[in-house]
Design an enzyme around this catalytic site. Structure first.
Site, PDB file in Angstrom:
ATOM      1  N   SER A 241       0.815  -1.208   0.000  1.00 40.67           N
ATOM      2  CA  SER A 241       0.000   0.000   0.000  1.00 40.67           C
ATOM      3  C   SER A 241       0.854   1.264   0.000  1.00 40.67           C
ATOM      4  CB  SER A 241      -0.914   0.020   1.229  1.00 40.67           C
ATOM      5  OG  SER A 241      -1.574   1.263   1.348  1.00 40.67           O
ATOM      6  N   CYS A 242       0.403   2.274  -0.757  1.00 36.16           N
ATOM      7  CA  CYS A 242       1.063   3.582  -0.722  1.00 36.16           C
ATOM      8  C   CYS A 242       0.867   4.249   0.627  1.00 36.16           C
ATOM      9  CB  CYS A 242       0.523   4.484  -1.828  1.00 36.16           C
ATOM     10  SG  CYS A 242      -1.241   4.901  -1.659  1.00 36.16           S
ATOM     11  N   SER A 243      -0.053   3.730   1.442  1.00 36.73           N
ATOM     12  CA  SER A 243      -0.327   4.287   2.765  1.00 36.73           C
ATOM     13  C   SER A 243       0.449   3.590   3.872  1.00 36.73           C
ATOM     14  CB  SER A 243      -1.828   4.203   3.061  1.00 36.73           C
ATOM     15  OG  SER A 243      -2.571   4.934   2.132  1.00 36.73           O
TER      16      SER A 243
END
Length: 468
Positions: A241-243
Site C-alpha cells: 500500500s502507498c499508505s
C-alpha cells in the site's frame, strides 16, 4: 476502427441504455457486481491469482483487502443518491440532478489487481457509467478473471456486459494512452508515469500522488499500542500500500522504549553494515528497484545478504537515519516491510523532519500521529500537522495503511486511490469516491433579490482605514 475504439464504442452503447435505469435498478446491478468479489471462493481465487502473477504481497492479506475494501465501499454507496434529484435547497432555489460522466478509463496497478479495479467499477456503475479497465501487465490475468465474474453477475441482472470491459492482451502503453484519449473521464492509480499521462491525455482526469508516509511517535504515546498499529500496517500485504508507513519519527524522551516496543512487535534494527548491504540491493543510482518490492522480511534478508541472524525471522526491518533527501535513500518510499527511523528532540523537531522528508518525496499524501488517546494536546498537535505540513490527511492513533483508505472506525470514504492535492501534483485531495464519477446538473430558480450595501460588506475595512 482500432480495438480500443471498438471497446469505447461498445461501452457508449451500453452506457446509454444503462443511463435510463432507476436508482433501485442501478443499485441492484451494483450489489450484483459487488458479489463478484465478495463471494469467498471467487475472492480466494483472485487473491491467489494476484500473488501468483505479480509476485507481490501475500494471499491472506489480498483476500482481506478485497473483502474489506469492497464491503466498506458498498456501505458508502448503499444510501447514496446518484440518479435524478439528489439535493434541493429552497433558500437558494437550487436543485441538483445526478448525471453520468459517460465512459470511464480506469488505470490500475499491479499492487492491487483485484481490489482497485472492483472499487472503480462499483463507483462507475453506481453513477450509471460504463468503465474500461487498463490493468498493469502483471495484473492483467487477475483483472480478466475478475471481469469474468463481473460479467456473470451482469448477466444475472440482465445488464449489458459492455458496461465493464478490459483492454485486450497484450497490455501496451499505446493502447492505454489511446483509451485515456477516447474516454470521458480517466481515474488513474499507479505509477507517476501513468498519472502524468492521464493528466496530459486531453481527457478530464483524477490521478494520485506518490506515497511515502511518515508517522510521528511523540512523548505522550502509548508505545505498545503504537507499535502494534505500526506493525499491523507495515506488514499488511508486505507493504504494497502507498499508505504503509515508510518512516517513523520518534521524540527523544521515548526513543529507546519505542524502539524496544517495535522490536517486541517483530521489528529488527539493522546495524550500519547491514543497512549498507540492504541499500545496495534496494536502491540503484539513488532510485528504488523492484527487487524487494512487496516481499517478506525473510526474503529481503536473504536477498540482501544481511548478517544479523534475527533478520530472517523478523516481521519487518528497521534502519536508523538522521537526514532526508537524495543522499539518504531510505528516507524515500520503499514498498516493502522496511521502516526508517529518526530520533528527534521534540514534537517541533518531528514536524520539521517530516517536512524535510516530504520535500524529498511523498508531499501531499498523509502523515500519522501517535500521541495521547484524547485531550487538548492530541487535538492541538493534530491541528498543527494539518495546518503546517503539506498533507491531505492526518491519521491519529490508527494503523495508517488500514485507516487512510477508509475504515469502519473512521469517517474517510473507502478507497484505494488517495488524492494528494496540488502538493502531490493532483487536482483533488479527497479519497477518490463515487462523487468524482458524477456530473451535476443544477436547476436555478429566481429567489427574492437581496442586494447588500458596500458598507455592510466592507465594515471591518472601513473601521480601520479611511474611505478615500
Amino acid at each position: 476502427m482500432s480495438p480500443v475504439e471498438n471497446l469505447v464504442a461498445r461501452a457508449r452503447v451500453a452506457q446509454k441504455s444503462f443511463e435510463q435505469l432507476t436508482q433501485s435498478e442501478v443499485d441492484l446491478v451494483v450489489e450484483a457486481v459487488a458479489w463478484a468479489i465478495l463471494e469467498p471462493k471467487r475472492n480466494q481465487e483472485l487473491a491467489e491469482l494476484a500473488v501468483f502473477d505479480t509476485g507481490l504481497g501475500n494471499v491472506a492479506d489480498k483476500f482481506k483487502k478485497n473483502y474489506r475494501k469492497t464491503l466498506g465501499l458498498m456501505r458508502d454507496l448503499q444510501h447514496a443518491k446518484t440518479v435524478g434529484l439528489i439535493a434541493e435547497d429552497a433558500a437558494t432555489g437550487l436543485s441538483e440532478y445526478a448525471r453520468p460522466v459517460g465512459v470511464v478509463a480506469a488505470i490500475t496497478p499491479s499492487t492491487n489487481p483485484g481490489a482497485t479495479p472492483i472499487n472503480k467499477i462499483l463507483n462507475a456503475l453506481k453513477c450509471r457509467n460504463a468503465i474500461i479497465v487498463a490493468p498493469s501487465p502483471k495484473g492483467q490475468t487477475t483483472c480478466v478473471r475478475l471481469l469474468e465474474f463481473v460479467h456473470q453477475q451482469l448477466d444475472l441482472v440482465k445488464a449489458p456486459r459492455d458496461l465493464v470491459q478490459v483492454l485486450p492482451s497484450p497490455i501496451t502503453k499505446d493502447a492505454t494512452y489511446e483509451l485515456m484519449r477516447l474516454a470521458d473521464l480517466v481515474v488513474a492509480t499507479g505509477s507517476q508515469a501513468n498519472i502524468r499521462a492521464a493528466y496530459t491525455s486531453g481527457t478530464p482526469a483524477f490521478g494520485v500522488g506518490a506515497g511515502n508516509v511518515v508517522v510521528i511517535i511523540d512523548e505522550l504515546a502509548d508505545l505498545t499500542a503504537s507499535a502494534k498499529r505500526i506493525v499491523q500496517s507495515k506488514t499488511f500485504d508486505n507493504a504494497t500500500s502507498c499508505s504503509s508507513e515508510n518512516g517513523v519519527v520518534i521524540c527523544a524522551p521515548v526513543y529507546a522504549k519505542a524502539i524496544q516496543a517495535l522490536e517486541l512487535a517483530g521489528g529488527v534494527m539493522l546495524d550500519a553494515d547491514d543497512k549498507q548491504r540492504l541499500q545496495e540491493v534496494m536502491f540503484q543510482n539513488g532510485k528504488l528497484t523492484a527487487t524487494l518490492t512487496a516481499q517478506t522480511a525473510e526474503f529481503i534478508a536473504e536477498r540482501a545478504g544481511l548478517k544479523n541472524p534475527l533478520a530472517k525471522t523478523a516481521r519487518f526491518l528497521m534502519v536508523e537515519e538522521d537526514s532526508a533527501g537524495a543522499n539518504a535513500p531510505f528516507s524515500g518510499e520503499k514498498l516493502s516491510p522496511v521502516l526508517t527511523v529518526w530520533q528527534v528532540a521534540d514534537f517541533a523537531a518531528a514536524k520539521a523532519m517530516v517536512a524535510k522528508v516530504y520535500a524529498y518525496q511523498g508531499s501531499g499524501h498523509s502523515v500519522g500521529l501517535h500521541t495521547q488517546l484524547q485531550g487538548p494536546i492530541m487535538d492541538q498537535r493534530a491541528a498543527e500537522l494539518a495546518n503546517e505540513l503539506p498533507v491531505a490527511r492526518v491519521i491519529v492513533n490508527q494503523a495508517h495503511a488500514i485507516a487512510t483508505g477508509g475504515s469502519f472506525d473512521n469517517g474517510l470514504p473507502f478507497s484505494l486511490s488517495m488524492g494528494c492535492g496540488t502538493w502531490g501534483g493532483n487536482n483533488f485531495s479527497d479519497n477518490l469516491n463515487y462523487r468524482h464519477y458524477l456530473n451535476i446538473s443544477r436547476v436555478v430558480r429566481p429567489i427574492p433579490e437581496i442586494v447588500p450595501t458596500v458598507e455592510a460588506l466592507l465594515e471591518n475595512y472601513f473601521s480601520k482605514f479611511s474611505r478615500s
